[in-house]
Write a protein that holds these residues in place. Structure first.
Motif, PDB file in Angstrom:
ATOM      1  N   MET A  89      34.516  88.060 -46.891  1.00  0.00           N
ATOM      2  CA  MET A  89      35.658  88.604 -47.482  1.00  0.00           C
ATOM      3  C   MET A  89      35.462  89.728 -48.466  1.00  0.00           C
ATOM      4  SD  MET A  89      37.990  86.469 -49.871  1.00  0.00           S
ATOM      5  CE  MET A  89      39.899  86.754 -50.223  1.00  0.00           C
ATOM      6  N   MET A  90      34.439  89.700 -49.234  1.00  0.00           N
ATOM      7  CA  MET A  90      34.006  90.921 -49.947  1.00  0.00           C
ATOM      8  C   MET A  90      33.822  92.083 -49.179  1.00  0.00           C
ATOM      9  SD  MET A  90      33.760  92.227 -52.978  1.00  0.00           S
ATOM     10  CE  MET A  90      33.797  90.908 -54.261  1.00  0.00           C
ATOM     11  N   THR A  91      32.994  91.909 -48.204  1.00  0.00           N
ATOM     12  CA  THR A  91      32.721  93.180 -47.424  1.00  0.00           C
ATOM     13  C   THR A  91      34.062  93.784 -46.676  1.00  0.00           C
ATOM     14  OG1 THR A  91      30.486  92.205 -47.025  1.00  0.00           O
ATOM     15  CG2 THR A  91      31.203  93.985 -45.494  1.00  0.00           C
ATOM     16  N   ASP A  92      34.696  92.813 -46.187  1.00  0.00           N
ATOM     17  CA  ASP A  92      36.104  93.316 -45.414  1.00  0.00           C
ATOM     18  C   ASP A  92      36.953  93.902 -46.382  1.00  0.00           C
ATOM     19  OD1 ASP A  92      38.053  93.050 -43.162  1.00  0.00           O
ATOM     20  OD2 ASP A  92      38.966  91.703 -44.255  1.00  0.00           O
ATOM     21  N   LEU A  93      37.022  93.568 -47.647  1.00  0.00           N
ATOM     22  CA  LEU A  93      38.007  94.110 -48.452  1.00  0.00           C
ATOM     23  C   LEU A  93      37.589  95.356 -49.219  1.00  0.00           C
ATOM     24  CD1 LEU A  93      38.995  91.115 -50.992  1.00  0.00           C
ATOM     25  CD2 LEU A  93      40.334  92.325 -49.344  1.00  0.00           C
ATOM     26  N   ILE A  94      36.045  95.639 -49.102  1.00  0.00           N
ATOM     27  CA  ILE A  94      35.566  96.974 -49.534  1.00  0.00           C
ATOM     28  C   ILE A  94      35.548  97.962 -48.372  1.00  0.00           C
ATOM     29  CG2 ILE A  94      33.421  98.380 -50.043  1.00  0.00           C
ATOM     30  CD1 ILE A  94      32.655  95.516 -51.565  1.00  0.00           C
ATOM     31  N   GLY A  95      35.625  97.318 -47.203  1.00  0.00           N
ATOM     32  CA  GLY A  95      35.949  98.178 -46.078  1.00  0.00           C
ATOM     33  C   GLY A  95      37.342  98.721 -45.826  1.00  0.00           C
ATOM     34  N   GLY A  96      38.450  97.898 -46.267  1.00  0.00           N
ATOM     35  CA  GLY A  96      39.775  98.356 -46.501  1.00  0.00           C
ATOM     36  C   GLY A  96      39.876  99.526 -47.507  1.00  0.00           C
ATOM     37  N   LEU A  97      39.222  99.379 -48.603  1.00  0.00           N
ATOM     38  CA  LEU A  97      39.320 100.445 -49.695  1.00  0.00           C
ATOM     39  C   LEU A  97      38.381 101.789 -49.057  1.00  0.00           C
ATOM     40  CD1 LEU A  97      39.645 101.201 -52.681  1.00  0.00           C
ATOM     41  CD2 LEU A  97      37.292 100.303 -53.198  1.00  0.00           C
ATOM     42  N   LEU A  98      37.329 101.600 -48.349  1.00  0.00           N
ATOM     43  CA  LEU A  98      36.906 102.779 -47.655  1.00  0.00           C
ATOM     44  C   LEU A  98      37.827 103.611 -46.727  1.00  0.00           C
ATOM     45  CD1 LEU A  98      33.138 101.716 -47.070  1.00  0.00           C
ATOM     46  CD2 LEU A  98      34.021 103.456 -48.643  1.00  0.00           C
ATOM     47  N   ASP A  99      38.598 102.724 -46.108  1.00  0.00           N
ATOM     48  CA  ASP A  99      39.566 103.225 -44.857  1.00  0.00           C
ATOM     49  C   ASP A  99      40.570 103.987 -45.904  1.00  0.00           C
ATOM     50  OD1 ASP A  99      38.125 102.265 -42.801  1.00  0.00           O
ATOM     51  OD2 ASP A  99      39.401 100.307 -42.701  1.00  0.00           O
ATOM     52  N   SER A 100      41.144 103.300 -46.942  1.00  0.00           N
ATOM     53  CA  SER A 100      42.057 104.324 -47.748  1.00  0.00           C
ATOM     54  C   SER A 100      41.758 105.210 -48.421  1.00  0.00           C
ATOM     55  CB  SER A 100      42.725 102.939 -48.629  1.00  0.00           C
ATOM     56  OG  SER A 100      41.868 102.341 -49.585  1.00  0.00           O
ATOM     57  N   VAL A 101      40.531 105.359 -48.937  1.00  0.00           N
ATOM     58  CA  VAL A 101      40.027 106.538 -49.510  1.00  0.00           C
ATOM     59  C   VAL A 101      39.494 107.602 -48.714  1.00  0.00           C
ATOM     60  CG1 VAL A 101      39.827 105.319 -51.656  1.00  0.00           C
ATOM     61  CG2 VAL A 101      37.747 105.726 -50.313  1.00  0.00           C
ATOM     62  N   LEU A 102      38.993 107.428 -47.622  1.00  0.00           N
ATOM     63  CA  LEU A 102      38.475 108.078 -46.654  1.00  0.00           C
ATOM     64  C   LEU A 102      39.236 108.535 -45.175  1.00  0.00           C
ATOM     65  CD1 LEU A 102      34.797 106.810 -47.105  1.00  0.00           C
ATOM     66  CD2 LEU A 102      35.722 109.040 -48.232  1.00  0.00           C
ATOM     67  N   ALA A 103      39.216 107.552 -44.510  1.00  0.00           N
ATOM     68  CA  ALA A 103      39.986 107.599 -43.227  1.00  0.00           C
ATOM     69  C   ALA A 103      41.272 108.089 -43.379  1.00  0.00           C
ATOM     70  CB  ALA A 103      39.472 106.322 -42.084  1.00  0.00           C
ATOM     71  N   VAL A 104      42.182 107.284 -43.778  1.00  0.00           N
ATOM     72  CA  VAL A 104      43.358 107.572 -43.871  1.00  0.00           C
ATOM     73  C   VAL A 104      43.882 108.908 -44.325  1.00  0.00           C
ATOM     74  CG1 VAL A 104      45.813 106.796 -44.686  1.00  0.00           C
ATOM     75  CG2 VAL A 104      44.169 105.135 -44.028  1.00  0.00           C
ATOM     76  N   PRO A 105      43.280 109.483 -45.674  1.00  0.00           N
ATOM     77  CA  PRO A 105      43.870 110.556 -46.183  1.00  0.00           C
ATOM     78  C   PRO A 105      43.287 111.634 -45.161  1.00  0.00           C
ATOM     79  CG  PRO A 105      42.776 109.565 -47.821  1.00  0.00           C
ATOM     80  CD  PRO A 105      42.456 108.740 -46.699  1.00  0.00           C
ATOM     81  N   LEU A 106      42.011 111.842 -44.636  1.00  0.00           N
ATOM     82  CA  LEU A 106      41.369 112.668 -43.758  1.00  0.00           C
ATOM     83  C   LEU A 106      42.162 112.722 -42.554  1.00  0.00           C
ATOM     84  CD1 LEU A 106      37.777 112.080 -44.525  1.00  0.00           C
ATOM     85  CD2 LEU A 106      39.093 114.155 -45.053  1.00  0.00           C
ATOM     86  N   VAL A 107      42.707 111.704 -41.869  1.00  0.00           N
ATOM     87  CA  VAL A 107      43.239 111.997 -40.783  1.00  0.00           C
ATOM     88  C   VAL A 107      44.856 112.653 -40.775  1.00  0.00           C
ATOM     89  CG1 VAL A 107      44.688 109.710 -40.659  1.00  0.00           C
ATOM     90  CG2 VAL A 107      44.069 110.764 -38.370  1.00  0.00           C
TER      91      VAL A 107
END
Length: 391
Positions: A89-107
Motif C-alpha cells: 500500500m505504501m509503495t503504491d501510494l508513493i508511486g501515485g505521488l511520483l506519477d502526479s509530480v513527474l509523469a503527468v506534468p511532463l506529458v
C-alpha cells in the motif's frame, strides 16, 4: 475501507507477481522508456527523418517525460517482490505521488510544446496538479485510500478540460500554419488529439477497472504505442521557429508606398489601403508568379515577404483582404501549374504520371499533393482530374 483496499491491492499484485509474461512485459516497457530517454539526450542527428530539423525544446521535454516514466516504472517494480499488505500500500501510494509530480506534468508540457505558434506559459501546470499532490501526500501520511476516488474524479475532470483546451489550441495552431507556411508536411499535430482521446479513455478504464489483469496488459501495450508515437513525432516535426525581426522589414524605397499606408500603429486593421494592396499584388505577380517562386519547397510567408520587398504583417493582411491564406494562395498556384503541365503533356501526347507532375509542381511528395486536393475539393486526385477531362 483501508483494509478492504489493502487486501484488493495485495490480491491484484499476487496475481501479476505469478504472471511471468506480465513481469517480462513490464520490464521491457521500463527498459524502452529508459533507452528512448538516452536516445533523445545523447544521439546527434535524426534517425527517422534525416531531412527534418525537429524542435530542440520538444526533444528535451520528451526526454524528461521518458525519464520520469522509467523512474515510475522502476519504483512500482518493487511491489512484485513485496508480501506485506502495508508495504504494498505504501509503495503504491508513493508511486501515485511520483506519477502526479513527474509523469503527468511532463506529458502536458510535451503536448503543449508540439504547438509552435507561440510559447505557452507552463506555470499553470503546477497549480493544476497541486490538489492532486496534496491528496496523495495525505493518503501517504494516513496510509489510506479514502481520498483516492475523489482524486481520480479530479484528475478525470482535469484531463477533460485539458483535452478541450488542446482541441482549441490545435485548431488555432492549424490556422497559424496556413497563414505562414506553404507546405504542411512534417508540421501538423492533429494526431495529438487522437492520442489525448485514447489517454482519456484509458484513464476512465483505469478508474473503474484498475484491478483487472487484462487492463494492466493493455496499459503496458499502450505505453509502448505512446512511446513510439512521441519518438516519431519528436523526430519528424519540423522546427517552425520564426525570426522575430521579420515584422520589422520595410519595402524597398523604389517601390515604397506612402508612409500613411504603411503605418504599424494599426496591426489589427481588417484590410490594407487600396494603394498598398495593388502594390503587393503587382510584386507578387512579378516576383512569385512570373518567376515560379511558388514551386520552392517549404517557402514561408516571411521568406516570400522578403523576396517581394515587404514584411510578414503586410503580406498576411494582403492575403486576408483577398479572402484567402498564404497556404491557399501558394497551393492554388501549384495546382494551376499542375493542370498546365497535364495539358501540355496531353497536347504533346507524352506519357506522364500524376506523381511525377505533382513533384514538378512544387510538392515534396504525392501524399502532400493528394491531401491538398482532398482538402480543397473533397475528392480524390483521380476523381478531381476527371472534371478536367484528364485520363
Amino acid at each position: 475501507m483501508k483494509a478492504g483496499n489493502c487486501r484488493s491491492k495485495t490480491i491484484m499484485y499476487d496475481q501479476i507477481r505469478n504472471d511471468t509474461l506480465f513481469g517480462m512485459l513490464y520490464a521491457v516497457v521500463s527498459a524502452l522508456f529508459l533507452a528512448a530517454c538516452c536516445y533523445l539526450l545523447f544521439r546527434q542527428g535524426n534517425a527517422f527523418a534525416r531531412d527534418v530539423t525537429p524542435p530542440v525544446r520538444l526533444r528535451r521535454w520528451t526526454a524528461a517525460y521518458f525519464a520520469a516514466t522509467a523512474v515510475c516504472h522502476l519504483w512500482y517494480m518493487q511491489i512484485f517482490f513485496l508480501t506485506s499488505a502495508e508495504d504494498i500500500m505504501m509503495t503504491d501510494l508513493i508511486g501515485g505521488l511520483l506519477d502526479s509530480v513527474l509523469a503527468v506534468p511532463l506529458v502536458i508540457c510535451v503536448m503543449l510544446n508540439m504547438l509552435q505558434d507561440r510559447r505557452r506559459p507552463l506555470w499553470p501546470i503546477p497549480l493544476m496538479i497541486a490538489p492532486f499532490v496534496v491528496g496523495e501526500v495525505y493518503s501517504i501520511a494516513t496510509l489510506s485510500y479514502a481520498v483516492i476516488p475523489m482524486l481520480h474524479v479530479y484528475l478525470l475532470l482535469l484531463s477533460i478540460c485539458f483535452a478541450i483546451y488542446m482541441f482549441r489550441a490545435t485548431r488555432q495552431y492549424g490556422r497559424w500554419m496556413r497563414d505562414n507556411y506553404a507546405d504542411l508536411e512534417h508540421k501538423e499535430v492533429w494526431q495529438s488529439l487522437v492520442v489525448l482521446a485514447l489517454m482519456l479513455l484509458l484513464f476512465v478504464f483505469y478508474t473503474f477497472l484498475g484491478n483487472v489483469t487484462l487492463f494492466l496488459y493493455a496499459y503496458q501495450l499502450f505505453d509502448i504505442v505512446f512511446l513510439g508515437y512521441l519518438l516519431w513525432r519528436v523526430e519528424t516535426l519540423s522546427d517552425l521557429s520564426v525570426p522575430v525581426n521579420d515584422t520589422a522589414e520595410e519595402m524597398p524605397t523604389t517601390e515604397k508606398v506612402e508612409d500613411n499606408d504603411l503605418s504599424l500603429s494599426m496591426p489589427n486593421r481588417p484590410a490594407l489601403p487600396l494603394g498598398m494592396s495593388k502594390n503587393i499584388g503587382q510584386l507578387l505577380q512579378q516576383r512569385c508568379i512570373d518567376t515560379q517562386l511558388y514551386l520552392q519547397h517549404d517557402m514561408t510567408l516571411a521568406q516570400l515577404a522578403r523576396t517581394i520587398g515587404t514584411n510578414r504583417l503586410y503580406l498576411s493582411q494582403y492575403f486576408s483582404s483577398q479572402g484567402t491564406t498564404y497556404n491557399n494562395y501558394i497551393n492554388d498556384l501549384r495546382i494551376n501549374h499542375f493542370i498546365h503541365l497535364c495539358r501540355e503533356a496531353a497536347d504533346a501526347q507524352c506519357s506522364y504520371t500524376i506523381q511525377q507532375l505533382a513533384l514538378e509542381s512544387g510538392y515534396r511528395s504525392y501524399s502532400t499533393f493528394s491531401d491538398v486536393i482532398k482538402r480543397k475539393t473533397g475528392k480524390s486526385v483521380r476523381a478531381w482530374m476527371k472534371e478536367f477531362g484528364e485520363p
